[in-house]
Scaffold this motif. Structure first.
Motif, short mmCIF file in Angstrom:
data_model
loop_
_atom_site.label_atom_id
_atom_site.label_comp_id
_atom_site.label_asym_id
_atom_site.label_seq_id
_atom_site.Cartn_x
_atom_site.Cartn_y
_atom_site.Cartn_z
N ILE A 11 -6.40 13.52 37.24
CA ILE A 11 -6.55 13.76 35.80
C ILE A 11 -6.52 12.43 35.06
N ASN A 12 -7.47 12.23 34.15
CA ASN A 12 -7.56 10.97 33.41
C ASN A 12 -7.02 11.07 31.99
N ASP A 13 -6.39 12.17 31.65
CA ASP A 13 -5.84 12.32 30.31
C ASP A 13 -4.72 11.30 30.08
N PRO A 14 -4.53 10.85 28.85
CA PRO A 14 -3.53 9.80 28.55
C PRO A 14 -2.11 10.14 29.00
N TRP A 15 -1.72 11.43 28.93
CA TRP A 15 -0.34 11.78 29.30
C TRP A 15 -0.04 11.48 30.76
N ALA A 16 -1.07 11.48 31.61
CA ALA A 16 -0.87 11.24 33.04
C ALA A 16 -0.33 9.84 33.32
N ASN A 17 -0.57 8.92 32.41
CA ASN A 17 -0.07 7.55 32.59
C ASN A 17 1.43 7.44 32.39
N SER A 18 2.05 8.48 31.85
CA SER A 18 3.50 8.47 31.61
C SER A 18 4.29 9.08 32.75
N ILE A 19 3.60 9.53 33.79
CA ILE A 19 4.26 10.17 34.93
C ILE A 19 4.50 9.14 36.03
N GLU A 20 5.65 9.24 36.70
CA GLU A 20 5.91 8.44 37.90
C GLU A 20 5.32 9.19 39.09
N TRP A 21 4.22 8.71 39.61
CA TRP A 21 3.54 9.40 40.71
C TRP A 21 4.03 8.88 42.05
N HIS A 22 4.44 9.77 42.93
CA HIS A 22 4.91 9.39 44.26
C HIS A 22 4.17 10.19 45.31
N ARG A 23 3.97 9.54 46.46
CA ARG A 23 3.32 10.21 47.58
C ARG A 23 4.34 10.47 48.68
N GLY A 24 4.35 11.69 49.21
CA GLY A 24 5.28 12.03 50.28
C GLY A 24 5.00 13.41 50.82
N ASN A 25 5.50 13.66 52.02
CA ASN A 25 5.29 14.95 52.69
C ASN A 25 6.64 15.58 52.99
N LEU A 26 6.89 16.73 52.40
CA LEU A 26 8.18 17.41 52.58
C LEU A 26 8.41 17.86 54.02
N LEU A 27 7.36 17.87 54.82
CA LEU A 27 7.48 18.32 56.21
C LEU A 27 7.62 17.16 57.19
N SER A 28 7.53 15.92 56.70
CA SER A 28 7.57 14.79 57.62
C SER A 28 8.90 14.05 57.53
N SER A 29 8.85 12.74 57.39
CA SER A 29 10.07 11.92 57.42
C SER A 29 10.92 12.15 56.17
N ASP A 30 12.10 11.52 56.20
CA ASP A 30 13.02 11.65 55.07
C ASP A 30 12.81 10.58 54.01
N SER A 31 11.76 9.76 54.15
CA SER A 31 11.57 8.67 53.20
C SER A 31 11.35 9.17 51.77
N TRP A 32 10.78 10.36 51.61
CA TRP A 32 10.50 10.89 50.30
C TRP A 32 11.78 11.23 49.52
N LYS A 33 12.91 11.35 50.22
CA LYS A 33 14.16 11.73 49.56
C LYS A 33 14.64 10.69 48.56
N GLU A 34 14.17 9.43 48.72
CA GLU A 34 14.57 8.39 47.77
C GLU A 34 14.05 8.69 46.36
N VAL A 35 13.01 9.52 46.28
CA VAL A 35 12.45 9.88 44.98
C VAL A 35 13.47 10.68 44.16
N LEU A 36 14.44 11.29 44.83
CA LEU A 36 15.44 12.10 44.15
C LEU A 36 16.49 11.27 43.41
N SER A 37 16.45 9.97 43.58
CA SER A 37 17.43 9.10 42.92
C SER A 37 17.31 9.22 41.40
N GLY A 38 18.41 9.57 40.75
CA GLY A 38 18.43 9.70 39.30
C GLY A 38 17.87 11.00 38.76
#
Length: 287
Positions: free
Chosen positions: A94-121
């Protein structure tokens, strides 16, 4: 004789109290040794404590680049909430202006635990994760992936968790067995791990403008008229086997509003909210 003795004792006591009072008024106090006078009483100044301000509310949307997830992100931003998204593909197209205010992260809930760092805060989570395919694949996407997210959020001290599930559709439940079994397994886990802050939304068909690449599909052309008709035909929903097929559609904006409110309002009741509950929460209050 006894009376005179009593008067003498009383007078000595009053004189002693007078000396003590005078000593404190002069900034001194008497020690237990009657022949010694202590130094002036010193009061240590209390040490100030640097208390940090209350943490900023932060919402993590799982599957935030999808149809429902993107509307949830937009709704949360409109309420002044810090928003992050986690999905397998990362940033939304999506190219709408509001999308620039989101913190976008890539991760797979079925794979490694590296995505869990996104839960900080993060203070609250909304999961829109789901999908179709083979029965085993549907169970993993709708069940296992969400269960992993629920457990990780509970371990990190997240306060509230909202899960976008699905309404029962009678016969369709058997045709999509892995889909519904996965959904219900995730629901059970959520109510166990978040008994006071877990909310499950069970919408039926969700309509709205769906972005597919550079093309927008106005699903409201079909969904809106059906919602107007079927939301007043609730008794038909109780008809055996085919009744659930009369579940009214619901606007994606309504789902987003209720989801964000459930994730951020501490007095929002936990539990399961069906499509009629979603419609009720989005109705304007009568004055």
């Amino acid at each position: 004789m006894i009376r005179n003795s009593h008067k003498t004792s009383l007078g000595a006591t009053l004189a002693w109290k007078g000396r003590i009072t005078a000593a404190f008024r002069n900034g001194r106090c008497l020690s237990t040794d009657s022949n010694k006078v202590d130094e002036p009483l010193k009061v240590e100044e209390a040490e100030t404590v640097d208390i940090p301000p209350p943490p900023t509310e932060k919402l993590l949307v799982l599957g935030g680049n999808g149809f429902v997830g993107s509307h949830i992100c937009k709704e949360a931003l409109s309420r002044g909430i810090t928003v992050a998204s986690l999905s397998r593909s990362g940033r939304s197209s999506i190219n709408d202006p509001w999308a620039n205010s989101i913190e976008w992260h890539r991760g797979n809930l079925l794979s490694s635990d590296s995505w869990k760092e996104v839960l900080s805060g993060v203070t609250s989570v909304i999961s829109c994760v789901g999908g179709f395919g083979s029965s085993s694949h549907m169970y993993k996407i709708n069940g296992t992936a969400n269960i992993n997210a629920i457990r990780a959020a509970a371990e990190r001290g997240v306060k509230r968790f909202v899960y976008i599930s699905a309404a029962d559709f009678g016969v369709a439940n058997y045709l999509l067995q892995g889909y519904y079994e996965g959904k219900r397994a995730a629901e059970t886990e959520l109510l166990t791990k978040f008994p006071y802050g877990g909310v499950i939304l069970r919408p039926g068909f969700i309509y709205g403008t769906r972005q597919v690449g550079s093309m927008k599909l106005p699903l409201g052309v079909i969904g809106s008229p059906l919602e107007m008709v079927l939301k007043h035909a609730k008794p038909l929903n109780q008809v055996p086997l085919v009744g659930p097929l009369f579940t009214p559609p619901v606007n994606v904006k309504s789902v987003a509003k209720v989801a964000v409110r459930a994730a951020t309002d501490t007095v929002f009741p936990p539990g399961i909210i069906d499509v009629y509950g979603i419609l009720r929460y989005t109705q304007p209050k009568s004055s």
